[in-house]
Design an enzyme around this catalytic site. Structure first.
Site, PDB file in Angstrom:
ATOM      1  N   HIS A  79    -120.428 -50.530  21.059  1.00 49.41           N
ATOM      2  CA  HIS A  79    -120.980 -51.471  21.903  1.00 49.41           C
ATOM      3  C   HIS A  79    -120.743 -52.577  20.827  1.00 49.41           C
ATOM      4  O   HIS A  79    -119.736 -52.826  20.691  1.00 49.41           O
ATOM      5  CB  HIS A  79    -122.585 -51.357  22.015  1.00 49.41           C
ATOM      6  CG  HIS A  79    -123.216 -52.606  22.674  1.00 49.41           C
ATOM      7  ND1 HIS A  79    -122.577 -53.468  23.298  1.00 49.41           N
ATOM      8  CD2 HIS A  79    -124.347 -52.800  23.012  1.00 49.41           C
ATOM      9  CE1 HIS A  79    -123.283 -54.234  23.775  1.00 49.41           C
ATOM     10  NE2 HIS A  79    -124.520 -54.023  23.622  1.00 49.41           N
ATOM     11  N   HIS A 116    -113.715 -50.259  29.646  1.00 50.43           N
ATOM     12  CA  HIS A 116    -115.072 -50.777  29.750  1.00 50.43           C
ATOM     13  C   HIS A 116    -115.848 -50.284  30.869  1.00 50.43           C
ATOM     14  O   HIS A 116    -115.020 -49.864  31.954  1.00 50.43           O
ATOM     15  CB  HIS A 116    -114.961 -52.197  29.968  1.00 50.43           C
ATOM     16  CG  HIS A 116    -116.123 -53.051  29.567  1.00 50.43           C
ATOM     17  ND1 HIS A 116    -117.315 -53.215  30.510  1.00 50.43           N
ATOM     18  CD2 HIS A 116    -116.484 -53.799  28.730  1.00 50.43           C
ATOM     19  CE1 HIS A 116    -118.189 -54.002  29.762  1.00 50.43           C
ATOM     20  NE2 HIS A 116    -117.874 -54.417  28.772  1.00 50.43           N
ATOM     21  N   ASP A 128    -113.583 -56.760  22.410  1.00 43.18           N
ATOM     22  CA  ASP A 128    -113.667 -56.356  21.093  1.00 43.18           C
ATOM     23  C   ASP A 128    -112.119 -56.251  20.338  1.00 43.18           C
ATOM     24  O   ASP A 128    -111.845 -56.016  19.083  1.00 43.18           O
ATOM     25  CB  ASP A 128    -114.293 -55.258  20.678  1.00 43.18           C
ATOM     26  CG  ASP A 128    -116.000 -55.397  20.816  1.00 43.18           C
ATOM     27  OD1 ASP A 128    -116.381 -56.414  20.255  1.00 43.18           O
ATOM     28  OD2 ASP A 128    -116.490 -54.591  21.466  1.00 43.18           O
TER      29      ASP A 128
HETATM   30  N1  CMC Z   1    -109.452 -44.806  24.610  1.00 45.91           N
HETATM   31  C1  CMC Z   1    -109.238 -43.319  25.370  1.00 45.91           C
HETATM   32  N2  CMC Z   1    -109.750 -43.142  26.527  1.00 45.91           N
HETATM   33  C2  CMC Z   1    -110.649 -43.570  26.992  1.00 45.91           C
HETATM   34  C3  CMC Z   1    -111.081 -44.857  26.509  1.00 45.91           C
HETATM   35  C4  CMC Z   1    -110.485 -45.522  25.118  1.00 45.91           C
HETATM   36  N3  CMC Z   1    -111.037 -46.407  24.605  1.00 45.91           N
HETATM   37  N4  CMC Z   1    -112.218 -45.203  27.324  1.00 45.91           N
HETATM   38  C5  CMC Z   1    -112.146 -44.447  28.211  1.00 45.91           C
HETATM   39  N5  CMC Z   1    -111.536 -43.581  28.154  1.00 45.91           N
HETATM   40  C6  CMC Z   1    -111.122 -42.472  29.219  1.00 45.91           C
HETATM   41  C7  CMC Z   1    -112.144 -41.399  28.885  1.00 45.91           C
HETATM   42  O1  CMC Z   1    -111.778 -40.664  28.238  1.00 45.91           O
HETATM   43  C8  CMC Z   1    -112.222 -41.060  30.520  1.00 45.91           C
HETATM   44  O2  CMC Z   1    -111.086 -40.082  30.443  1.00 45.91           O
HETATM   45  P1  CMC Z   1    -111.347 -38.822  31.511  1.00 45.91           P
HETATM   46  O3  CMC Z   1    -111.725 -39.316  32.836  1.00 45.91           O
HETATM   47  O4  CMC Z   1    -109.948 -37.964  31.516  1.00 45.91           O
HETATM   48  O5  CMC Z   1    -112.413 -37.909  30.898  1.00 45.91           O
HETATM   49  C9  CMC Z   1    -112.083 -42.232  31.480  1.00 45.91           C
HETATM   50  O6  CMC Z   1    -111.302 -43.140  30.409  1.00 45.91           O
HETATM   51  C10 CMC Z   1    -113.407 -43.069  31.600  1.00 45.91           C
HETATM   52  O7  CMC Z   1    -114.097 -43.299  30.447  1.00 45.91           O
HETATM   53  P2  CMC Z   1    -115.578 -42.918  30.223  1.00 45.91           P
HETATM   54  O8  CMC Z   1    -115.774 -42.721  28.818  1.00 45.91           O
HETATM   55  O9  CMC Z   1    -116.159 -42.109  31.185  1.00 45.91           O
HETATM   56  O10 CMC Z   1    -116.038 -44.435  30.373  1.00 45.91           O
HETATM   57  P3  CMC Z   1    -117.346 -45.282  30.052  1.00 45.91           P
HETATM   58  O11 CMC Z   1    -117.652 -46.221  30.910  1.00 45.91           O
HETATM   59  O12 CMC Z   1    -118.523 -44.459  29.890  1.00 45.91           O
HETATM   60  O13 CMC Z   1    -116.988 -45.733  28.730  1.00 45.91           O
HETATM   61  C11 CMC Z   1    -116.524 -47.329  26.940  1.00 45.91           C
HETATM   62  C12 CMC Z   1    -116.980 -47.276  28.454  1.00 45.91           C
HETATM   63  C13 CMC Z   1    -116.366 -48.784  26.592  1.00 45.91           C
HETATM   64  C14 CMC Z   1    -117.618 -46.796  26.056  1.00 45.91           C
HETATM   65  C15 CMC Z   1    -115.270 -46.531  26.693  1.00 45.91           C
HETATM   66  O14 CMC Z   1    -114.128 -47.188  27.344  1.00 45.91           O
HETATM   67  C16 CMC Z   1    -114.874 -46.467  25.094  1.00 45.91           C
HETATM   68  O15 CMC Z   1    -115.456 -45.743  24.336  1.00 45.91           O
HETATM   69  N6  CMC Z   1    -114.116 -47.647  24.599  1.00 45.91           N
HETATM   70  C17 CMC Z   1    -114.053 -47.993  23.223  1.00 45.91           C
HETATM   71  C18 CMC Z   1    -115.158 -48.440  22.609  1.00 45.91           C
HETATM   72  C19 CMC Z   1    -115.067 -49.901  22.692  1.00 45.91           C
HETATM   73  O16 CMC Z   1    -114.123 -50.579  22.843  1.00 45.91           O
HETATM   74  N7  CMC Z   1    -116.194 -50.527  23.155  1.00 45.91           N
HETATM   75  C20 CMC Z   1    -116.547 -51.817  23.262  1.00 45.91           C
HETATM   76  C21 CMC Z   1    -116.956 -52.106  24.804  1.00 45.91           C
HETATM   77  S1  CMC Z   1    -116.788 -53.761  25.440  1.00 45.91           S
HETATM   78  C22 CMC Z   1    -117.984 -54.726  24.390  1.00 45.91           C
HETATM   79  C23 CMC Z   1    -119.330 -54.003  24.743  1.00 45.91           C
HETATM   80  O17 CMC Z   1    -119.933 -54.054  25.630  1.00 45.91           O
HETATM   81  O18 CMC Z   1    -120.249 -54.025  23.532  1.00 45.91           O
END
Ligand code: CMC
Length: 443
Positions: A269, A308, A364
């Site tokens: 986050h 996201h 971010d």
């Molecule tokens: N790098 C590589 N792969 C990713 C990433 C990433 N940053 N984000 C998602 N994926 C992949 C994930 O592995 C999954 O692949 P598969 O379908 O093959 O298993 C697919 O994309 C869907 O991802 P998810 O984890 O199910 O998506 P989510 O909605 O649960 O997660 C997130 C959202 C923001 C936690 C995630 O994208 C992430 O960890 N990003 C990096 C951390 C980040 O930048 N966070 C800041 C978010 S914006 C500010 C805020 O809200 O605070």
């Protein structure tokens, strides 16, 4: 049969149910409880870990269309607010629902500024943290401690009390944040200067040294103000959800904001911008980007600042931050990490892995390089997120308190544990129960 309804046939019983579809596409999960096999059956419930497809509230504050990359506060596009407004005006908009006229803006500004001071005991409290305490940990603890200074804050159903706590929190957050920053440096804390703007005063409390009056650089002051606008609210994200969930127990808002701040601390986050800088430093050079992308695609690494839960296109805030970064670099000099970030973005946006998963830069991705150029240590990045998000948290909290449909947040679970068992004296317990692999999933 009503047109705006969903017909469900339970094949276990052959019974048909009609569920109203509200607001163009919402069904009430509680209707599922009527679908039963018999009088002793609990009824159906929906299973939605991490709330990926469950609305927990109705809200009028922030609108996001993640597919189209749209973000609006109270109907106003984020691009217009970032271009033309300032953070205090946006905080007013978020908290009160409308943009203020001049008279109300001046009153609001005055009411926030008279709350920038903190009790001396808060200062002493903060001095109790270790020299290397993470400022976000200090923020969580100190905001929680504020509740002991304002016991009146537990009058959460009193409108005037809610307004007062909102002004106090928006006013005091920059002061506590700046004290946390100076604590790590061993510098004396700087008291607020209310002649300056909200952001200018924050810069003064951070960076003032021996000069009598701190004069913030107008470009950096404006840049930080725009970054504050971009972070003011983001509907039901992890910390807003924490604010509402904790607040739903009717605890005072300081305790709830401390919980929301704790939620923001996590690397998925508000901690993501710190993680982005660590990642960029580790990559070290644009030429190492392809190898890093390969590791991400192999599932060994995560591209921080990308992806996201809601945005499945370019985060509109990231576009604005990218522009702000260059305005800041004009004053501070270019942060060399930007070249690695640009190369990561270029390669990722062309790569099938990211394209098919709709992974784009989020807010971010470029904030870290901008904050770093402005002289902030990485540990301060989530703190810079928490200051403006306080207005969003307070608006979300007030909306929840006033909503007659809201109750204490209490999700259901699907129990997957043991059936009834009876206690056995310790010496009679069979060996397998004590095995490490049998207990390893229990903490
Ligand atoms: N790098 C590589 N792969 C990713 C990433 C990433 N940053 N984000 C998602 N994926 C992949 C994930 O592995 C999954 O692949 P598969 O379908 O093959 O298993 C697919 O994309 C869907 O991802 P998810 O984890 O199910 O998506 P989510 O909605 O649960 O997660 C997130 C959202 C923001 C936690 C995630 O994208 C992430 O960890 N990003 C990096 C951390 C980040 O930048 N966070 C800041 C978010 S914006 C500010 C805020 O809200 O605070």
């Amino acid at each position: 049969m009503a047109k705006n309804s969903l017909s469900i046939i339970d094949n276990r019983t052959g019974k048909q149910y009609e569920i109203p579809i509200e607001e163009g596409g919402v069904i009430r999960a509680s209707y599922l409880r009527n679908i039963k096999t018999g009088p002793d059956d609990f009824g159906l419930m929906s299973y939605d870990p991490a709330f990926t497809n469950t609305a927990s509230c109705r809200s009028k504050i922030t609108f996001i269309d993640g597919e189209k990359g749209i973000l609006r506060y109270r109907g106003y596009p984020i691009e217009e607010l970032a271009e033309r407004s300032n953070y205090l005006e946006v905080a007013y908009l978020i908290v009160k629902g409308e943009l203020p006229d001049r008279k109300h803006y001046l009153a609001w500004e005055h009411n926030i500024k008279i709350h920038t001071m903190v009790h001396e005991n808060i200062k002493n409290f903060m001095q109790g943290f270790r020299y290397d305490a993470h400022p976000m940990g200090m923020l969580v603890g100190t905001i929680g401690a504020l509740s002991t200074f304002y016991p009146d804050a537990n009058n959460i159903h009193d409108l005037e009390s809610r307004r007062l706590q909102t002004r106090r929190l928006i006013g005091k957050l920059p002061t506590i944040a700046a004290f946390a920053y100076r604590h790590a440096l061993g510098f004396p804390y700087v008291y607020p200067d209310n002649d300056l703007s909200y952001t200018g005063n924050f810069l003064s409390m951070l960076f003032k040294m021996t000069e009598l009056k701190y004069k913030p650089n107008p470009t950096l002051e404006r840049a930080l103000d725009v970054l504050f606008i971009l972070h003011a609210d983001h509907e039901q994200n992890c910390s807003a959800n924490a604010m509402r969930a904790v607040g739903s127990s009717q605890v005072d808002p300081y305790s709830a904001v401390a919980a929301a701040t704790a939620a923001l601390y996590g690397p998925l986050h508000g901690g993501a911008n710190e993680a982005v800088i660590r990642m960029l430093m580790e990559i070290g050079s644009p030429k190492n980007v392809p190898a890093f992308i390969k590791a991400v695609k192999n599932g060994e690494r995560r591209l921080m600042g990308f992806g996201h839960r809601i945005y499945k296109s370019y985060d509109p805030r990231a576009k604005i931050v990218k522009r702000i970064a260059y305005e800041v670099f004009d004053v501070t000099g270019r942060n060399p990490l930007i070249d690695i970030a640009l190369e990561l973005e270029r390669i990722a946006l062309e790569d099938d892995y990211f394209v098919t998963r709709k992974l784009y830069p989020n807010v971010d991705f470029y904030t870290g390089v901008t904050y770093q150029a402005m002289g902030f240590p990485m540990t301060m990045f989530p703190v810079l997120f928490a200051i403006p998000r306080t207005s969003g948290w307070m608006a979300q909290w007030a909306e929840m308190v006033r909503d007659p449909e809201q109750k204490i947040a209490r999700p259901r679970q699907v129990y997957t544990g043991e059936n009834l068992r009876h206690w056995i004296p310790i010496d009679e317990r069979p060996e397998p129960l004590m095995r490490e692999d049998a207990v390893s999933d229990r903490i």
